[in-house]
Design an enzyme around this catalytic site. Structure first.
Site, short mmCIF file in Angstrom:
data_model
loop_
_atom_site.label_atom_id
_atom_site.label_comp_id
_atom_site.label_asym_id
_atom_site.label_seq_id
_atom_site.Cartn_x
_atom_site.Cartn_y
_atom_site.Cartn_z
N LYS A 1 4.94 2.21 8.75
CA LYS A 1 3.76 3.02 8.90
C LYS A 1 2.47 2.12 9.08
O LYS A 1 1.76 2.16 10.07
CB LYS A 1 3.29 4.25 7.98
CG LYS A 1 2.47 5.19 8.12
CD LYS A 1 2.35 6.08 6.93
CE LYS A 1 3.60 6.64 6.50
NZ LYS A 1 3.26 7.52 5.03
N ASN B 1 -1.90 19.13 0.11
CA ASN B 1 -2.90 18.23 0.66
C ASN B 1 -2.55 18.05 2.07
O ASN B 1 -3.49 18.23 3.01
CB ASN B 1 -2.96 16.90 -0.36
CG ASN B 1 -4.03 15.86 0.45
OD1 ASN B 1 -3.70 15.22 1.46
ND2 ASN B 1 -5.03 15.89 -0.23
N SER C 1 -7.26 5.69 3.50
CA SER C 1 -7.05 4.89 2.38
C SER C 1 -7.71 3.32 2.72
O SER C 1 -8.33 2.59 1.74
CB SER C 1 -5.80 4.72 1.91
OG SER C 1 -5.61 5.70 1.27
N THR D 1 -4.84 12.88 6.03
CA THR D 1 -3.41 13.06 6.13
C THR D 1 -3.23 14.41 7.08
O THR D 1 -2.79 14.29 8.45
CB THR D 1 -2.46 13.35 5.13
OG1 THR D 1 -2.70 12.07 4.15
CG2 THR D 1 -0.91 13.25 5.44
N LYS E 1 5.37 1.77 -2.82
CA LYS E 1 5.39 3.20 -3.20
C LYS E 1 5.62 3.18 -4.64
O LYS E 1 6.18 2.34 -5.22
CB LYS E 1 6.19 4.16 -2.46
CG LYS E 1 5.96 5.61 -2.61
CD LYS E 1 5.01 5.94 -1.55
CE LYS E 1 4.67 7.36 -1.38
NZ LYS E 1 4.00 7.92 -0.09
N LYS F 1 0.84 -1.20 -0.05
CA LYS F 1 0.09 0.12 -0.10
C LYS F 1 0.87 1.13 0.00
O LYS F 1 1.74 1.40 0.88
CB LYS F 1 -0.97 0.06 1.23
CG LYS F 1 -1.91 1.29 1.27
CD LYS F 1 -2.99 0.86 0.39
CE LYS F 1 -4.10 1.87 0.24
NZ LYS F 1 -3.72 2.85 -0.97
N1 LIG Z 1 -1.06 13.08 0.31
C1 LIG Z 1 -1.01 12.10 1.25
O1 LIG Z 1 -2.17 11.32 1.51
C2 LIG Z 1 0.33 11.92 1.98
C3 LIG Z 1 1.15 12.85 1.84
N2 LIG Z 1 2.37 12.67 2.74
C4 LIG Z 1 3.53 13.22 2.62
O2 LIG Z 1 3.27 14.67 2.86
C5 LIG Z 1 4.31 15.50 2.19
C6 LIG Z 1 3.38 16.43 1.41
O3 LIG Z 1 2.52 15.58 0.49
P1 LIG Z 1 1.29 16.43 -0.20
O4 LIG Z 1 0.92 17.48 0.71
O5 LIG Z 1 0.11 15.16 -0.62
O6 LIG Z 1 1.70 16.69 -1.50
P2 LIG Z 1 0.97 18.04 -2.45
O7 LIG Z 1 1.61 17.56 -3.96
O8 LIG Z 1 -0.46 18.18 -2.09
O9 LIG Z 1 1.72 19.37 -1.90
C7 LIG Z 1 3.14 19.65 -1.74
C8 LIG Z 1 3.49 20.90 -1.19
O10 LIG Z 1 4.82 21.06 -0.76
C9 LIG Z 1 5.38 22.06 -1.34
N3 LIG Z 1 6.80 22.11 -1.91
C10 LIG Z 1 7.39 21.40 -2.85
N4 LIG Z 1 8.48 21.29 -3.03
C11 LIG Z 1 8.76 22.26 -1.58
C12 LIG Z 1 9.99 22.88 -1.30
N5 LIG Z 1 10.98 22.51 -1.71
N6 LIG Z 1 9.97 23.56 -0.22
C13 LIG Z 1 8.82 23.60 0.42
N7 LIG Z 1 7.64 23.45 -0.05
C14 LIG Z 1 7.69 22.53 -1.28
C15 LIG Z 1 4.49 22.48 -2.93
O11 LIG Z 1 4.35 23.69 -3.29
P3 LIG Z 1 3.84 24.42 -4.60
O12 LIG Z 1 2.27 24.17 -4.35
O13 LIG Z 1 4.45 25.45 -4.58
O14 LIG Z 1 4.03 23.01 -5.61
C16 LIG Z 1 3.12 21.92 -2.21
O15 LIG Z 1 2.36 23.00 -1.52
C17 LIG Z 1 5.06 14.33 1.24
O16 LIG Z 1 6.23 14.25 1.93
C18 LIG Z 1 4.15 13.10 1.01
O17 LIG Z 1 4.91 12.16 1.10
C19 LIG Z 1 2.25 11.46 3.79
C20 LIG Z 1 1.25 10.82 3.94
C21 LIG Z 1 -0.08 10.88 3.03
O1 LIG Z 2 -2.90 6.37 1.29
C1 LIG Z 2 -2.13 5.57 1.14
O2 LIG Z 2 -2.39 4.49 0.62
C2 LIG Z 2 -0.70 5.93 1.20
C3 LIG Z 2 -0.35 7.61 1.27
C4 LIG Z 2 0.86 7.74 1.32
O3 LIG Z 2 1.74 7.39 0.28
C5 LIG Z 2 2.06 7.88 2.51
O4 LIG Z 2 1.41 7.64 3.55
O5 LIG Z 2 2.92 8.29 2.25
#
Ligand SMILES: NC(=O)C1=CN([C@@H]2O[C@H](COP(=O)(O)OP(=O)(O)OC[C@H]3O[C@@H](n4cnc5c(N)ncnc54)[C@H](OP(=O)(O)O)[C@@H]3O)[C@@H](O)[C@H]2O)C=CC1
Ligand SMILES: O=C(O)CCC(=O)C(=O)O
Length: 431
Positions: free
Chosen positions: A92, A219, A356, A188, A104, A68
């Site tokens: 996790k 997100n 999820s 998240t 992943k 997953k």
């Molecule tokens: N989505 C999910 O369900 C999950 C996400 N995560 C983790 O959370 C983190 C963020 O994911 P998610 O929010 O989904 O991603 P998104 O694509 O929704 O958002 C990423 C954000 O990070 C910003 N960003 C990208 N590069 C940089 C940088 N170098 N410095 C500062 N900000 C930056 C982006 O900016 P911009 O808008 O300008 O592009 C955007 O605001 C990741 O590490 C991901 O693996 C963990 C668990 C679950």
């Molecule tokens: O929702 C999922 O299955 C995984 C989300 C994810 O990629 C993470 O937790 O880093």
């Protein structure tokens, strides 16, 4: 030569093994990914040219259930990164006691440079490439950085076309109309909020006297920032890939979110109510945000943000890792020596995969839950696991990261040993 991300990630396993007893066979197995796939994806671009993109899927471990994990679209995606992310997913899912292993995927590209039609062809091409490697009982996809529910919908649809049957449970984070779950889009950030809000009182921190800085406004980051602000925390800084904004007396997160949805950047934009102004002197860089004198720092963007180079400059008292792998293992040591508490990614950001799991269950049962049911179940899981990690760390006087890994390793070790060594097959081949 600098350490690979995976070498650094797996050092967390080595460190935590001191605090848990599992068999040597299980330890050996946890050191290696079960399977990795690399695919070339040909995409016809809108201008008629053909571009080949590189995609990956790694199934790190599936002892406790199907693999997953999300799919990332980013220029820095590499097999090393995807393998590390799959490794973190494994621990996790075990920590949250979800019946999943860890996986992943990713494609190396800047999705901001592609049109919507090109992105759709790319996403469908990726599924063509990995279709034999995934499945509702094998390995289930989800969103990650720069992917979203629209892309998950295309992926689920393409897989269903290949299978000649509707297969919603192969992908989570889909649009609601395609079998998505209520609450997955905010899961998240919501899960992270519950961890923060349930653990900070143990440190005598109340919302009104707690300042927060959030790096990454997507997100995960935007939702946690919003929920914290609504609960009365002082969110004083947020940033995206272009930079951030800082305001000592707190930011109006709801209006910044609104602005961000309409425009691309948030740099130097300060919004109050419906009014947004560009205020240059409030702009800060991502490096500056990480060094702010705040109570809580929330890295919610990418890995390797707090490293041996900048850890010394971190002034926050508590770091809640919403991003995967934002702190390197060397930085961990420095932060520890400064008395900064790090709440680890495999706990803090587990709300996404938890909902999820709820989505996968709903897809398989055909019975869909209300939003308040989802949110209650999510809160219950997150708070319970956060409390367990906290108590374990207190009891053995170890870091929260070691405590989280130790609990996940114990569950994985038990499952690996329950399956046996599978030597039977090897002996049969040799006979
Ligand atoms: N989505 C999910 O369900 C999950 C996400 N995560 C983790 O959370 C983190 C963020 O994911 P998610 O929010 O989904 O991603 P998104 O694509 O929704 O958002 C990423 C954000 O990070 C910003 N960003 C990208 N590069 C940089 C940088 N170098 N410095 C500062 N900000 C930056 C982006 O900016 P911009 O808008 O300008 O592009 C955007 O605001 C990741 O590490 C991901 O693996 C963990 C668990 C679950
Ligand atoms: O929702 C999922 O299955 C995984 C989300 C994810 O990629 C993470 O937790 O880093």
């Amino acid at each position: 030569m600098s350490k690979s991300l995976f070498t650094d990630a797996s050092s967390r396993l080595e460190r935590a093994l001191k605090y848990v007893s599992i068999s040597d066979d299980a330890i050996e197995r946890l050191k290696y990914p079960k399977a990795s796939l690399s695919v070339s994806i040909p995409v016809r671009m809108d201008n008629g040219t053909l571009r080949i993109f590189q995609g990956y899927r790694v199934r790190y471990d599936d002892t406790r259930g199907p693999g997953k994990g999300g799919v990332r679209y980013h220029p820095n995606v590499s097999i090393d990164e995807v393998q590390s992310l799959a490794f973190w997913m494994t621990f996790k899912c075990a920590l949250l006691d979800l019946p999943f292993g860890g996986a992943k995927g990713g494609i190396t590209l800047n999705p901001k440079e592609l049109s919507k039609a090109e992105l759709e062809r790319l996403s469908r091409g990726y599924i063509e490439g990995i279709a034999d490697f995934i499945g509702p009982d094998i390995d289930i996809l989800a969103p990650d950085v720069y992917t979203n529910e629209m892309i998950m919908g295309w992926m689920m649809d393409q897989y269903s076309i290949i299978q000649r049957k509707i297969s919603p449970a192969v992908v989570t984070g889909k649009p609601l109309t395609m079998g998505g779950s209520r609450g997955r889009d905010t899961a998240t950030g919501t899960g992270a909020f519950h961890v923060i809000n349930s653990l900070l009182p143990k440190l005598d921190k109340k919302p009104a006297n707690t300042t927060v800085a959030v790096q990454g406004f997507g997100n995960a980051g935007a939702v946690v920032a919003d929920l914290l602000a609504k609960a009365g925390y002082q969110v004083v800084a947020v940033s995206d890939s272009q930079g951030g904004i800082y305001r000592e007396k707190g930011l109006d997160i709801a209006s910044i979110r609104e602005y961000k949805q309409e425009h691309r950047g948030i740099t130097a934009i300060y919004c109050e109510g419906t009014v947004c102004n560009i205020v240059e002197h409030e702009a800060i860089s991502n490096e500056e945000l990480l060094a702010l004198d705040v109570d809580v720092l929330i890295p919610a963007a990418l890995e390797n943000q707090i490293t041996a180079e900048n850890a010394d400059r971190v002034r926050a008292k508590y770091i809640f890792e919403v991003a995967n792998g934002p702190t390197t293992s060397e930085a961990d040591r420095i932060l520890d020596s400064k008395g900064i508490l790090v709440f680890p990614d495999i706990l803090v950001n587990a709300g996404g995969v938890t909902v999820s799991y709820f989505e996968w269950v709903q897809n398989r049962s055909g019975l869909y839950w209300r939003l308040n049911e989802i949110n209650e179940r999510l809160k219950e899981r997150m708070v319970t696991e956060a409390e367990k990690v906290w108590s374990f760390a207190q009891e053995f006087d170890i870091s929260l990261r070691n405590a989280a890994y130790a609990q996940a390793i114990a569950r994985l070790g038990e499952a690996l040993d329950a399956k046996g060594t599978r030597d039977y097959y090897q002996n049969k081949t040799r006979a």
